[in-house]
Each structure stands twice: as structure tokens, then as C-alpha cells.
Design an enzyme around this catalytic site. Structure first.
Site, mmCIF file in Angstrom:
data_model
loop_
_atom_site.group_PDB
_atom_site.id
_atom_site.type_symbol
_atom_site.label_atom_id
_atom_site.label_comp_id
_atom_site.label_asym_id
_atom_site.label_seq_id
_atom_site.Cartn_x
_atom_site.Cartn_y
_atom_site.Cartn_z
ATOM 1 N N ASP A 112 -16.368 15.865 17.764
ATOM 2 C CA ASP A 112 -15.576 14.623 17.913
ATOM 3 C C ASP A 112 -15.044 14.117 16.564
ATOM 4 O O ASP A 112 -14.414 13.065 16.498
ATOM 5 C CB ASP A 112 -16.417 13.531 18.589
ATOM 6 C CG ASP A 112 -17.605 13.116 17.743
ATOM 7 O OD1 ASP A 112 -17.854 13.744 16.688
ATOM 8 O OD2 ASP A 112 -18.302 12.156 18.132
ATOM 9 N N LYS A 119 10.521 0.399 -12.110
ATOM 10 C CA LYS A 119 10.460 1.078 -10.810
ATOM 11 C C LYS A 119 10.055 0.109 -9.708
ATOM 12 O O LYS A 119 9.254 -0.793 -9.922
ATOM 13 C CB LYS A 119 9.426 2.204 -10.937
ATOM 14 C CG LYS A 119 8.863 2.736 -9.655
ATOM 15 C CD LYS A 119 7.685 3.684 -9.911
ATOM 16 C CE LYS A 119 6.425 3.162 -9.257
ATOM 17 N NZ LYS A 119 5.256 4.046 -9.404
ATOM 18 N N THR A 126 7.474 9.211 -8.497
ATOM 19 C CA THR A 126 7.595 8.367 -9.687
ATOM 20 C C THR A 126 8.119 9.185 -10.868
ATOM 21 O O THR A 126 9.035 8.750 -11.580
ATOM 22 C CB THR A 126 6.218 7.754 -10.025
ATOM 23 O OG1 THR A 126 5.820 6.940 -8.918
ATOM 24 C CG2 THR A 126 6.251 6.917 -11.296
HETATM 25 C C1 R5P Z 1 1.485 3.731 -9.523
HETATM 26 O O1 R5P Z 1 1.443 2.599 -9.951
HETATM 27 C C2 R5P Z 1 0.773 4.885 -10.157
HETATM 28 O O2 R5P Z 1 0.446 4.625 -11.479
HETATM 29 C C3 R5P Z 1 1.596 6.156 -10.078
HETATM 30 O O3 R5P Z 1 2.793 5.974 -10.805
HETATM 31 C C4 R5P Z 1 1.947 6.484 -8.640
HETATM 32 O O4 R5P Z 1 0.862 6.246 -7.825
HETATM 33 C C5 R5P Z 1 2.360 7.913 -8.519
HETATM 34 O O5 R5P Z 1 2.647 8.174 -7.178
HETATM 35 P P1 R5P Z 1 3.815 9.170 -6.789
HETATM 36 O O6 R5P Z 1 3.602 10.424 -7.570
HETATM 37 O O7 R5P Z 1 3.652 9.385 -5.294
HETATM 38 O O8 R5P Z 1 5.103 8.493 -7.097
#
Ligand code: R5P
Length: 312
Positions: free
Chosen positions: A36, A191, A225
Site C-alpha cells: 500500500d 529573478k 534559475t
Molecule cells: C532559490 O532561491 C534557490 O536558491 C535556487 O536558485 C533555486 O531553488 C534553484 O531552482 P531551479 O534550478 O529549479 O531554478
């Protein structure tokens, strides 16, 4: 008091490397999944009166690895362990440290409560997304840092024309730290997160024209990012090459594909989580076994961890 080292299924290779550094072997556990979906955990060797360390990053998939950790801690307590420490090289949910919108959960706080409720008496974590997580715990939270090792690995990639780049505002202190270490200028990418996979960049502050960027972050999850930051840096005139350094290389979703599409000279990450094999990326992996075994040895001997923590 004897020291017992245990591992869940998240990253046995790292746990074994830590055991080797400590001159010991991993205690035996049985972890099975019932039809399960429930986990059943049993610690096979006696831990009565032991100082137990459970090495388990909450690496992808985070939830099963978290549940394994909680069950292992509970099993140890019920079996009479004197003290249980959770060694969590990658602490998932740390990005959910506040409500950005009205009806969100604060996942990091809930996970801290669950860990505490499972009878863990102390946590060791590495480069957690935000240091405020410590305040979510009512038990000692030892926040050790891989930064000195990452700085050492990054050294050969720094030159006069390098700019250290924070890919978002949250990473700007980290970028300042690297910038100061190498006496290099720092730029910040602004960002906004659109979803778990996608982000949007509005602008870059700092001069990156004709400079080689090194992007520094705490983690790379889907690579969204890094991709968005690099495209914004190119638009701002940076050179067509890239070095990336982060503690946690989760590399989930489209990360590998995204990173392949960039002119990546080097990607430096630690082994806080198991890394996918055969990525064909220019990957340099900084091992955490020394840092973690040092932390465990000192805690076991009731010695200070001061120089394993990045206070800068
Ligand atoms: C966010 O504040 C973290 O420091 C990283 O920049 C983020 O989590 C990276 O995630 P991803 O690679 O999915 O953009």
C-alpha cells in the site's frame, strides 16, 4: 558511549564514505515498502545506549526519504538509543520557509516539527537554503558548511576577468562571500519565480560586459534559475562561457538538458545528494565525507564545531 552510524536508502554511498572516514561500518537496517506504499523500518543491530547518527539527505524524492528518516529515528528511540542525531546533507522543504501567498503551508516549519516529534535530539545540516530554518527547531541545529571546499575547488576557475554572479537576490550574500574571497566584482540577477520549473528575469545589476561569469547558488534543482540567469547575462554582454558552483546538485526535471544547452566550462557541486550517472556534463564533485565525519566525531566527543560552520 558507542557510536552507531545508520543510513536510509537516500544516499548509502555517502553514508558508507562517512563510515569509512570514521573507521566504522554502517549499522544494519531493513527498510521495506508494503504494497500500500507504507514503509516498514527495522534496525537490525542493538543500539541500546548508543550515540546514533542517521545519515539521510531528503534528496529527490524528498517525501519517502523524509519518512524513512523519521521511522529510523523512532525505531532507534524505541530500541533504547541514548541520543539520535539526524545528519541531513540536503534539507528539502527549506525553500518553504514563509507564506509568500495567503493560503500556503510553511513546509520547512512542519518538517522541523516532524523531525523533532520523531525523537531526533539534534540535527546536522549542510548549507541549508536559508539559515532562519534553525529557528524552526527547538533542538540543536548544527549548520555546517561546504563553502570552504567549494571555494577551494572554484579557485582555478577565477581570473581577472571573472565576475561572481548571484542568480537571484537570495544568493547575493553568498555571491558577496565568494567575491570577497577571490577579490572579484559581484553582479546580481533579479529573478521572479513563476512555477517550480520556470523563472523570469527582469534585469541584472553590476557590470558583466566582456566578463566571464561564475554563477553561485545554494542549489540547482531544475536548472531554470541558472538558464534564465545566463541568458540575462548574455543580453547584458557577458562572455559566452559559464562556470556554476552550488552545494546541492539535485538536477531534477529538465536540469541536465538545460545545462547542456549552456556553454558550461565547469559545474561544481557536492555529493550531498546522489548525482545522476553519465550526465556528460563537465562536473566536479566535492565530497562531503570529510566534513560530515568531522562533525560526527566532534559531536560524539562533545567537541566544538566552530570551524565547520561558515560564520562570514
Ligand atoms: C532559490 O532561491 C534557490 O536558491 C535556487 O536558485 C533555486 O531553488 C534553484 O531552482 P531551479 O534550478 O529549479 O531554478
Amino acid at each position: 558511549m558507542t557510536l552507531t552510524l545508520l543510513s536510509g536508502t537516500a544516499h548509502p554511498a555517502l553514508a558508507e564514505a562517512v563510515a569509512e572516514q570514521l573507521g566504522t561500518v554502517l549499522g544494519r537496517c531493513e527498510i521495506v515498502r508494503f504494497p500500500d506504499g507504507e514503509f516498514h523500518v527495522e534496525v537490525l543491530d542493538s543500539v541500546r545506549g548508543s550515540d546514533v547518527y542517521i545519515v539521510q539527505p531528503t534528496s529527490p524524492l524528498a517525501d519517502p526519504h523524509l519518512i524513512e528518516l523519521l521511522l529510523l529515528a523512532d525505531a532507534c528511540r524505541r530500541a533504547g538509543a541514548a541520543r539520535v542525531t539526524a545528519v541531513i546533507p540536503y534539507f528539502a522543504y527549506a525553500r518553504q520557509d514563509r507564506r509568500a501567498r495567503g493560503r500556503e503551508a510553511v513546509g520547512a516549519r512542519l518538517v522541523a516539527d516532524l523531525i523533532h516529534a520523531s525523537s531526533v535530539q539534534r540535527v546536522v545540516a549542510v548549507d541549508v537554503h536559508t539559515p532562519t530554518i534553525e529557528g524552526f527547531f527547538g533542538i540543536p541545529f548544527e549548520h555546517v558548511s561546504a563553502l570552504p571546499s567549494l571555494i577551494e575547488a572554484l579557485g582555478p576557475h577565477c581570473a581577472d576577468q571573472t565576475t561572481i554572479v548571484a542568480p537571484d537576490l537570495g544568493a547575493s550574500r553568498l555571491a558577496e562571500r565568494y567575491g570577497t574571497e577571490f577579490n572579484l566584482p559581484v553582479a546580481v540577477v533579479h529573478k521572479t519565480r513563476l512555477s517550480g520549473e520556470d523563472v523570469r528575469v527582469s534585469h541584472v545589476t553590476g557590470d558583466v560586459r566582456d566578463r566571464s561569469p561564475i554563477i553561485v547558488d545554494d542549489m540547482i534543482s531544475t536548472g531554470g534559475t541558472i538558464e534564465a540567469a545566463y541568458l540575462a547575462l548574455r543580453e547584458a554582454g557577458c562572455r559566452s562561457e559559464l562556470v556554476v558552483v552550488a552545494t546541492h546538485g539535485l538536477l531534477v526535471g529538465k536540469a541536465i538538458e538545460r545545462l547542456h544547452a549552456l556553454p558550461l566550462r565547469q559545474l561544481i557541486v557536492t555529493d550531498s545528494v546522489p548525482l545522476p550517472e553519465d550526465t556528460a556534463l563537465p562536473l566536479e564533485i566535492v565530497g562531503l565525507q570529510q566534513l560530515l565525519s568531522d562533525a560526527i566525531r566532534r559531536l560524539h566527543e562533545e567537541r566544538s564545531l566552530a570551524d565547520l560552520i561558515d560564520h562570514k
